[in-house]
Motif scaffolding. Structure first.
Motif, short mmCIF file in Angstrom:
data_model
loop_
_atom_site.label_atom_id
_atom_site.label_comp_id
_atom_site.label_asym_id
_atom_site.label_seq_id
_atom_site.Cartn_x
_atom_site.Cartn_y
_atom_site.Cartn_z
N GLU A 142 -29.10 -0.12 50.43
CA GLU A 142 -29.50 1.13 51.06
C GLU A 142 -28.29 1.68 51.79
OE1 GLU A 142 -32.42 2.11 50.28
OE2 GLU A 142 -33.31 0.20 49.65
N ALA A 143 -28.13 3.00 51.75
CA ALA A 143 -26.97 3.64 52.37
C ALA A 143 -27.42 4.88 53.13
CB ALA A 143 -25.93 4.00 51.30
N MET A 144 -26.49 5.47 53.86
CA MET A 144 -26.79 6.68 54.62
C MET A 144 -26.93 7.91 53.71
SD MET A 144 -27.34 6.13 57.78
CE MET A 144 -27.25 7.80 58.41
N GLY A 145 -26.49 7.78 52.48
CA GLY A 145 -26.58 8.89 51.53
C GLY A 145 -26.03 8.44 50.19
N LEU A 146 -25.74 9.40 49.34
CA LEU A 146 -25.37 9.08 47.95
C LEU A 146 -23.90 9.27 47.64
CD1 LEU A 146 -28.43 10.76 46.16
CD2 LEU A 146 -28.16 8.36 46.85
N ILE A 147 -23.09 9.68 48.62
CA ILE A 147 -21.68 9.94 48.37
C ILE A 147 -20.84 8.79 48.91
CG2 ILE A 147 -19.73 11.49 48.81
CD1 ILE A 147 -21.70 13.79 48.97
N HIS A 148 -20.21 8.07 47.99
CA HIS A 148 -19.39 6.92 48.38
C HIS A 148 -18.15 7.39 49.14
CE1 HIS A 148 -22.00 4.56 45.88
NE2 HIS A 148 -21.73 5.31 44.83
N GLY A 149 -17.82 6.67 50.20
CA GLY A 149 -16.69 7.05 51.04
C GLY A 149 -17.11 7.91 52.21
N ARG A 150 -18.19 8.65 52.06
CA ARG A 150 -18.74 9.40 53.18
C ARG A 150 -19.94 8.69 53.78
NH1 ARG A 150 -22.26 14.75 52.25
NH2 ARG A 150 -23.78 13.08 51.82
N ASP A 151 -20.84 8.22 52.91
CA ASP A 151 -22.11 7.65 53.34
C ASP A 151 -22.03 6.13 53.26
OD1 ASP A 151 -23.16 10.23 53.65
OD2 ASP A 151 -23.64 10.31 51.52
N ARG A 152 -22.03 5.49 54.42
CA ARG A 152 -21.76 4.05 54.46
C ARG A 152 -22.94 3.21 53.99
NH1 ARG A 152 -23.71 1.41 59.16
NH2 ARG A 152 -24.62 2.83 60.70
N LEU A 153 -22.61 2.03 53.52
CA LEU A 153 -23.60 1.02 53.15
C LEU A 153 -24.26 0.47 54.40
CD1 LEU A 153 -24.76 -0.93 50.93
CD2 LEU A 153 -22.80 -2.42 51.43
N CYS A 154 -25.59 0.36 54.39
CA CYS A 154 -26.33 -0.07 55.58
C CYS A 154 -27.12 -1.36 55.38
CB CYS A 154 -27.31 1.02 56.01
SG CYS A 154 -26.53 2.59 56.42
N LEU A 174 -15.27 5.24 38.77
CA LEU A 174 -15.12 6.69 38.63
C LEU A 174 -15.90 7.43 39.71
CD1 LEU A 174 -15.41 6.96 34.75
CD2 LEU A 174 -13.35 7.44 36.10
N ASP A 175 -17.08 6.92 40.04
CA ASP A 175 -17.89 7.55 41.08
C ASP A 175 -17.19 7.46 42.44
OD1 ASP A 175 -19.83 8.21 39.26
OD2 ASP A 175 -21.12 6.50 39.74
N ILE A 176 -16.58 6.33 42.73
CA ILE A 176 -15.87 6.16 44.00
C ILE A 176 -14.75 7.20 44.11
CG2 ILE A 176 -14.34 4.62 45.30
CD1 ILE A 176 -16.03 2.28 44.19
N LEU A 177 -14.07 7.45 43.00
CA LEU A 177 -12.96 8.42 42.98
C LEU A 177 -13.44 9.85 42.74
CD1 LEU A 177 -10.36 6.31 40.96
CD2 LEU A 177 -10.39 6.74 43.42
N ARG A 178 -14.75 10.01 42.58
CA ARG A 178 -15.40 11.32 42.43
C ARG A 178 -15.00 12.06 41.17
NH1 ARG A 178 -16.02 13.44 48.73
NH2 ARG A 178 -16.52 11.39 49.57
N PHE A 179 -14.73 11.29 40.12
CA PHE A 179 -14.58 11.89 38.80
C PHE A 179 -15.98 12.07 38.20
CE2 PHE A 179 -10.29 9.97 38.99
CZ PHE A 179 -9.54 11.06 38.58
N SER A 180 -16.14 13.11 37.41
CA SER A 180 -17.43 13.32 36.75
C SER A 180 -17.21 13.90 35.37
CB SER A 180 -18.32 14.25 37.57
OG SER A 180 -17.73 15.53 37.70
N ASN A 181 -18.08 13.50 34.45
CA ASN A 181 -18.13 14.07 33.09
C ASN A 181 -16.82 13.92 32.32
OD1 ASN A 181 -20.74 15.01 33.71
ND2 ASN A 181 -19.90 16.87 34.64
N ILE A 182 -16.08 12.86 32.54
CA ILE A 182 -14.79 12.74 31.85
C ILE A 182 -14.99 12.36 30.38
CG2 ILE A 182 -13.61 12.09 33.97
CD1 ILE A 182 -13.35 9.26 32.71
#
Length: 211
Positions: A34-46, A200-208
């Motif tokens: 569970e995390a504070m949200g869905l964006i890695h690097g912004r929303d921390r693991l809880c 890729l998600d951590i680095l915020r790449f999408s649809n490559i």
């Protein structure tokens, strides 16, 4: 601490030595986060939840500024234990981004469901567990402040525990369907790519992979 339905070990930041040794001897571990949200690097693991094939369940609250959990890391990087997730892509990224864990040997029930249950488009955990096991999961605590400094509520603990409590049984049933339909080898190939998608998600790449 115990919940209204099942006994749950509630810990802070990592497993203790006794639980680590117990889980280390498991063949399967169901894992969720569970995390504070869905964006890695912004929303921390809880929170990290763990359950083995004997339904020994632990919830580990990851406190602010915690960046390592040695026992968790040793367990999740142990290639002899199969780790079962539902939508492993998110959890692998959260564990790596926050705790430096490179999870090995995974089975993703969401990928398996999409390959096995082609007769439906309902692949969420609630629908999956309801169909395969006849169990109705309570999702009322899904949107919670998991990062609160206060102890988790009984409802939060029950929700968190239920997200791992049935995954191993679901995995076995999905495996039967995948093998029957000659898709299990394909599923295993898919599982091996999940860590790449997580990176890729951590680095915020999408649809490559698109044209």
């Amino acid at each position: 601490m115990s919940s209204k339905n099942i006994n749950i070990d509630f810990l802070y930041n990592d497993l203790n030595e006794d639980l680590y040794k117990l889980y280390r001897n498991s063949s399967y571990l169901a894992i969720d986060t569970e995390a504070m949200g869905l964006i890695h690097g912004r929303d921390r693991l809880c929170l990290v939840q763990i359950c083995n094939e004997f339904k020994k369940t632990s919830c580990i609250k990851i406190e602010l500024n915690t960046n390592s959990s040695p026992h968790l890391k040793a367990l999740l990087e142990n290639e002899k234990i199969t780790k079962i997730f539902h939508y492993a892509r998110f959890d692998l990224a959260a564990l790596k981004c926050n705790l430096g864990i490179n999870t090995k040997n995974i089975f993703c029930t969401k990928i398996a469901s999409k390959l096995a249950r082609t007769y439906t488009n309902k692949h969420g955990l609630k629908d999956l567990i309801n169909e395969l096991l006849g169990i109705e999961l309570d999702k009322s605590a899904q949107s919670s402040d998991w990062g609160s400094n206060e102890d988790l509520t009984i409802n939060q603990l029950d929700y968190a525990a239920n997200d791992v409590r049935y995954l191993i049984e679901a995995m076995h049933k999905l495996k039967v369907i995948l093998q029957r339909e000659n898709r299990y080898e394909l599923a295993k190939k898919c599982f091996k790519t999940v860590s790449v998608h997580a990176d890729l998600d951590i680095l915020r790449f999408s649809n490559i992979f698109e044209h």
